[in-house]
Each structure stands twice: as structure tokens, then as C-alpha cells.
Design an enzyme around this catalytic site. Structure first.
Site, short mmCIF file in Angstrom:
data_model
loop_
_atom_site.label_atom_id
_atom_site.label_comp_id
_atom_site.label_asym_id
_atom_site.label_seq_id
_atom_site.Cartn_x
_atom_site.Cartn_y
_atom_site.Cartn_z
CE1 TYR A 131 64.35 41.56 18.57
CE2 TYR A 131 62.53 41.44 20.15
CZ TYR A 131 63.08 41.95 18.99
OH TYR A 131 62.37 42.85 18.23
CE1 TYR A 155 58.47 42.42 21.27
CE2 TYR A 155 59.15 41.54 19.14
CZ TYR A 155 59.13 42.57 20.07
OH TYR A 155 59.74 43.76 19.77
NE ARG A 187 55.90 46.68 18.69
CZ ARG A 187 56.63 47.22 17.72
NH1 ARG A 187 57.95 47.12 17.78
NH2 ARG A 187 56.08 47.85 16.71
CG HIS A 237 59.03 44.55 14.66
ND1 HIS A 237 58.21 43.98 15.61
CD2 HIS A 237 60.15 44.97 15.33
CE1 HIS A 237 58.77 44.06 16.80
NE2 HIS A 237 59.97 44.65 16.66
CG HIS A 293 64.33 46.32 15.68
ND1 HIS A 293 63.71 47.39 16.29
CD2 HIS A 293 63.82 45.21 16.28
CE1 HIS A 293 62.87 46.95 17.21
NE2 HIS A 293 62.93 45.63 17.22
#
Length: 255
Positions: free
Chosen positions: A124, A163, A173, A176, A178
């Protein structure tokens, strides 16, 4: 001793077996997981433990004390996360489209939909993300759009990477995106996640597995749609979001 993936798998299996047994005995489907799902370790610390407090007086005072997202109107370019910088971002370009619907299948128009995600390397653009994967100077990973009269939305972006996270040893994870959905006010905000089909990390992710009902879990996974793909440009995924009713999309309540 640090928890291993095997420890988490065992806890997930026990909870899933208990749910399946309850369903076989006539219990109703649980479309939303408990707020303190033990394999998702931080949920035990973050979920509300006290009754909700009623707000008296002007309800706008609650909204004004919350954050504001964006200082300008939504523009036609806000939904293309690949054109927010001077260069091209790295990774697989994708188009994600769908419709926002109510429990009766009716379109919900004019609603603000926001997305945020990791880049193609699984990182991120956030100062608290210390995952040792490269940042992409041409990808920030945030976008927004208003739903159309038919409830439709569409984003062009980069497929995010998996990640690591620190729920347990060797925790990863699945890829995906959000999604944040706003109603008519900030206090009507709902947040959820969209996943990609056939991800091998699905069985190992306690966040996704906290949705113990299989049909509800499947509603979080987008479908590849070749008609949404654009020649020599992007692959397409379709994901409809249902706000309520028996086909409702899982919402991160209390997380």
C-alpha cells in the site's frame, strides 16, 4: 510461542464444523461473521464490547467530527487508478465493474463508491506499510465513482498482489480490493472487500474464512467477465454489491 498457519487452520476448521453442524440442525444461515472471530486475532481487541451510545441533538455534529474524503467533486477521471500519475503503473491492468443493488434487486443510484488497494507487488502507498516490496511511483491505489441510474459503477486499476500480515507466522492475505459505500451521509458508510477467483490463499485467510456461510463467502469473489475485457488493454471482472436481504454482500461490521 508464535501461532502457525496450522494453528489458525485448526481453529478455522473447528468453527466451520460447528457452523455446518448448526446449519444441519436447522439454524439460520449466518451471512455476517461474529465480530470477535478468534482466528482473526485483532478482531478480539477491536470489536465493540459495550452497548452503542445514542446521539442526542443535531445528528450532523457526528458527521462533522468525522473525516472528509476529498475536497472536490467526483470527476470522470477519478475511477481510473492508472491515470493519476505521469507514468504507467506496473502490473496487470484490469477493469472492475458491477451494480449496487438493494435487497429486491433494484439499482441504488447516485451513491459514492470508493476503493483502495495494494499495488501489483502487494504494498500500500501508506506510511505504516513496511512490507519490503517495492512501491510504485505511478500508482497510489485509491479511486472513487458515483453509481449511475442503473446502479452501475466501473473502475480501471491494477490487479493487486498478495501481501503478508502479522496475524500469525507466515500469514498472507489473498489479493483483494477494499470497497467503501456511502449512502446519503457519512454515518451510512459501509466497507467490504472484493476478491479474485481461484486464489490459492483463500483456505488460509482467517478474514475471508470468518464468513462461515459458503454462499455468502462466494458473493465476495468477483467473476471474470470476458465481455468487460478491453482488447490489448485490460482484463475484466464483474462484482455486484447487494446492500441487504438474503443475498446481501458481507460488510465489515465492527472490524
Amino acid at each position: 510461542m508464535a501461532l502457525t498457519q496450522a494453528d489458525i487452520d485448526r481453529e478455522v476448521t473447528e468453527l466451520q464444523d460447528a457452523y455446518d453442524k448448526a446449519r444441519a440442525g436447522g439454524a439460520p444461515a449466518a451471512h455476517h461473521p461474529p465480530r470477535d472471530y478468534a482466528p482473526y486475532r485483532s478482531s478480539a481487541l477491536r470489536h465493540p464490547k459495550q452497548p452503542l451510545v445514542a446521539v442526542h441533538g443535531d445528528p450532523e455534529t457526528v458527521e462533522l467530527s468525522g473525516p472528509a474524503f476529498g475536497h472536490t467533486d467526483v470527476t470522470a477521471l477519478d475511477n481510473d487508478l492508472t491515470k493519476q500519475h505521469t507514468g504507467e503503473p506496473l502490473g496487470e491492468r484490469i477493469t472492475v465493474s458491477g451494480r449496487l443493488l438493494d435487497g429486491r434487486g433494484r439499482p441504488v443510484r447516485g451513491q459514492l463508491v470508493e476503493v483502495w488497494q495494494a499495488n501489483a507487488s502487494g504494498r500500500y502507498a501508506h506510511q505504516r506499510d513496511d512490507h519490503p516490496a517495492p512501491l510504485d511511483p505511478n500508482f497510489t491505489g485509491v479511486g472513487r465513482v458515483l453509481t449511475g441510474d442503473d446502479g452501475s459503477y466501473s473502475f480501471t486499476t491494477i490487479k493487486p498482489g498478495a501481501y503478508p500480515w502479522r496475524n500469525h507466522t507466515n500469514a498472507w492475505r489473498p489479493a483483494h480490493i477494499h470497497f467503501s459505500l456511502f449512502g446519503d451521509a457519512f454515518t451510512q458508510r459501509l466497507v467490504t472487500q472484493m476478491y479474485f477467483p481461484n486464489d490459492p490463499l483463500f483456505p488460509y485467510d482467517p478474514i475471508l474464512r470468518s464468513v462461515t456461510d459458503e454462499s455468502a463467502r462466494q458473493r465476495l469473489i468477483a467473476a471474470y467477465d470476458h465481455d468487460l475485457s478491453q482488447p490489448e488493454f485490460s482484463l475484466g471482472y464483474r462484482w455486484d454489491i447487494v446492500l441487504d436481504g438474503p443475498s446481501a454482500t458481507w460488510i465489515e461490521e465492527g472490524r
